[in-house]
Design an enzyme around this catalytic site. Structure first.
Site, PDB file in Angstrom:
ATOM      1  N   ASP A  83       0.863  -1.193   0.000  1.00  0.00           N
ATOM      2  CA  ASP A  83       0.000   0.000   0.000  1.00  0.00           C
ATOM      3  C   ASP A  83       0.900   1.244   0.000  1.00  0.00           C
ATOM      4  OD1 ASP A  83      -2.391   1.436   0.194  1.00  0.00           O
ATOM      5  OD2 ASP A  83      -2.449   1.328   2.386  1.00  0.00           O
ATOM      6  N   HIS A  84       0.595   2.210  -0.848  1.00  0.00           N
ATOM      7  CA  HIS A  84       1.317   3.494  -0.904  1.00  0.00           C
ATOM      8  C   HIS A  84       2.845   3.362  -0.900  1.00  0.00           C
ATOM      9  CE1 HIS A  84      -2.206   6.073  -0.655  1.00  0.00           C
ATOM     10  NE2 HIS A  84      -2.699   5.218   0.229  1.00  0.00           N
ATOM     11  N   GLY A 233      -9.138   5.546   0.922  1.00  0.00           N
ATOM     12  CA  GLY A 233      -9.888   6.250   1.969  1.00  0.00           C
ATOM     13  C   GLY A 233     -11.348   5.861   1.990  1.00  0.00           C
TER      14      GLY A 233
HETATM   15  O1  LIG Z   1      -6.880   4.081   1.637  1.00  0.00           O
HETATM   16  C1  LIG Z   1      -6.555   3.384   2.591  1.00  0.00           C
HETATM   17  C2  LIG Z   1      -5.293   2.646   2.561  1.00  0.00           C
HETATM   18  O2  LIG Z   1      -4.548   2.917   1.406  1.00  0.00           O
HETATM   19  C3  LIG Z   1      -7.393   3.232   3.819  1.00  0.00           C
HETATM   20  O3  LIG Z   1      -8.424   4.166   3.886  1.00  0.00           O
HETATM   21  P1  LIG Z   1      -9.263   4.371   5.244  1.00  0.00           P
HETATM   22  O4  LIG Z   1      -8.438   5.217   6.161  1.00  0.00           O
HETATM   23  O5  LIG Z   1     -10.518   5.070   4.819  1.00  0.00           O
HETATM   24  O6  LIG Z   1      -9.570   3.045   5.797  1.00  0.00           O
HETATM   25  O1  LIG Z   2      -3.117   4.773   3.975  1.00  0.00           O
HETATM   26  C1  LIG Z   2      -2.723   3.958   4.640  1.00  0.00           C
HETATM   27  C2  LIG Z   2      -3.300   3.019   5.595  1.00  0.00           C
HETATM   28  O2  LIG Z   2      -4.394   3.529   6.273  1.00  0.00           O
HETATM   29  C3  LIG Z   2      -2.191   2.542   6.465  1.00  0.00           C
HETATM   30  O3  LIG Z   2      -1.881   3.413   7.460  1.00  0.00           O
HETATM   31  P1  LIG Z   2      -0.460   3.266   8.210  1.00  0.00           P
HETATM   32  O4  LIG Z   2       0.541   3.925   7.322  1.00  0.00           O
HETATM   33  O5  LIG Z   2      -0.683   3.983   9.515  1.00  0.00           O
HETATM   34  O6  LIG Z   2      -0.192   1.805   8.393  1.00  0.00           O
HETATM   35 ZN   LIG Z   3      -4.678   4.878   0.672  1.00  0.00          ZN
END
Ligand SMILES: O=C(CO)COP(=O)(O)O
Ligand SMILES: O=C[C@H](O)COP(=O)(O)O
Ligand SMILES: [Zn+2]
Ligand SMILES: [Zn+2]
Length: 359
Positions: A83-84, A233
């Site tokens: 993720d990201h 999100g």
């Molecule tokens: O986009 C997200 C992780 O990449 C998570 O989004 P939320 O914070 O809405 O759960």
């Molecule tokens: O966007 C990211 C997720 O909500 C993960 O959050 P985190 O970086 O705190 O693990």
């Molecule tokens: Zn995200």
């Protein structure tokens, strides 16, 4: 079962018109809750780990948690996704540790705070896509900056989020630019911005089209019907979980998330991956607080974890059912990474953008 790639899973979802929630995991308990829910309703799974999750649990631990889940639930295809990702190194080290998919988030510079230029985004995403596809792994790119249309800023509490004020043109993905971006980068999935932000404090009221611009999804889907769209999100921040937390000593101010029916509308317009982290965190925390308040003598962490996992499992299962993910795990035969690499090399998985333009 071997891990599935994001590309294969979302191709299946597109063919059959469903969406797949992507849940963030940091530990064994979250993994168990998600897989229990998936097994109960025959849903394929996307587990995603942020950079924060990787440093919290460690790459080796995460890999083994996911490996254990594949062994415990051999009937469920699982995609392990970064993720990201903030740069090439994060994405490639994820693949080295067994991830079958990465997000290269080039909407922000590598500090994950500075808004990046379009040229920077195309460039870095294309580099990651080339490398990932050589080994069969999938890539999600992001065009547009996540942030609240109400406040004109990204949620500051999150690990990744733009700093400073954002204008609407930055926070709403431009459909023409999306066509160019997909063509130039060859991403397998495209995350777009349309007013959602990370964390619990997305909207100060139940969102309407002013602050949650679902029309952007519809416009992009019309131009790019073959591209898998991703909503970040996308926690719904259920009132029941806010109430559970606040009834047990929490002090979360009243807030609103993305209504599940808006996500369902997105799924009808090309959304195939729906990122959810906050809702799962709230489910766990709500039960931790409840046990702590109601059983102050309790000191066995399992007594906290078991109801917390059950709360999370119920939430996860509801999303599998409402997004149409349920019932599809048994319809998928996983294609190994090496085969996916050959398909990319042959051009068979090139983005179908030209067709979209002609239409
Ligand atoms: O986009 C997200 C992780 O990449 C998570 O989004 P939320 O914070 O809405 O759960
Ligand atoms: O966007 C990211 C997720 O909500 C993960 O959050 P985190 O970086 O705190 O693990
Ligand atoms: Zn995200
Ligand atoms: Zn987040």
């Amino acid at each position: 079962m071997a891990l599935i790639t994001l590309r294969q899973l979302l191709d299946h979802a597109a063919e059959r018109g469903y969406g797949v929630p992507a849940f963030n995991i940091n530990n064994m308990e979250q993994g168990l809750a998600i897989l229990k829910a998936a097994a109960a309703c025959d849903a394929p799974v996307i587990l995603q780990a942020s950079r924060g999750a990787r440093s919290y649990a460690g790459d080796i631990m995460l890999r083994h948690i996911v490996e254990a889940l594949t062994e415990m639930y051999p009937q469920i295809p699982i995609c392990l996704h970064q993720d990201h990702g903030n740069n090439e190194a994060t994405c490639l080290s994820a693949i080295r540790h067994g991830f079958t998919s990465v997000m290269m988030d080039g909407s922000l510079r590598a500090d994950m705070k500075t808004v990046a230029s379009y040229v920077y985004n195309v460039d870095i995403t294309r580099r990651v896509t080339d490398a990932a596809h050589w080994v069969g792994a999938s890539v999600e790119g992001e065009l547009g900056v996540l942030g609240s249309l109400e406040k004109g800023e990204a949620e500051a509490e999150d690990g990744s989020g733009a700093e400073g004020k954002l204008d609407h043109s930055q926070m709403l993905t431009d459909p023409d630019q999306a066509v160019d971006f997909v063509q130039a980068t060859r991403v397998d999935a495209l995350a777009i911005a349309m007013g959602t932000s990370h964390g619990a404090y997305k909207f100060s009221r139940k969102p309407d089209g002013e602050i949650l611009a679902m029309r952007v999804i519809e416009e992009i889907h019309a131009r790019l019907p073959a591209t898998h769209l991703v909503m970040h999100g996308s926690s719904s921040v259920p009132q029941a979980l806010q109430d559970l937390i606040n009834a047990h000593g929490g002090e979360m101010p009243q807030t609103y998330g993305v209504p599940v029916e808006e996500i369902e509308r997105g799924i009808r317009h090309g959304v195939r991956k729906v990122n959810i982290d906050t809702d799962c965190r709230m489910a766990l925390t709500g039960q931790f607080r409840k046990v702590a308040m109601e059983s102050p003598k309790e000191f066995d962490p399992r007594k906290f974890m078991i109801p917390a996992m059950k709360e999370m499992e119920a939430l996860v299962r509801d999303r599998f059912e409402r997004f149409g993910t349920a019932g599809n795990a048994s319809k998928i035969t996983v294609i190994p990474l090496d085969d996916m690499a050959k398909r990319y090399a042959s051009g068979a998985l090139d983005p179908a953008v030209a067709t979209a333009k002609a239409a």
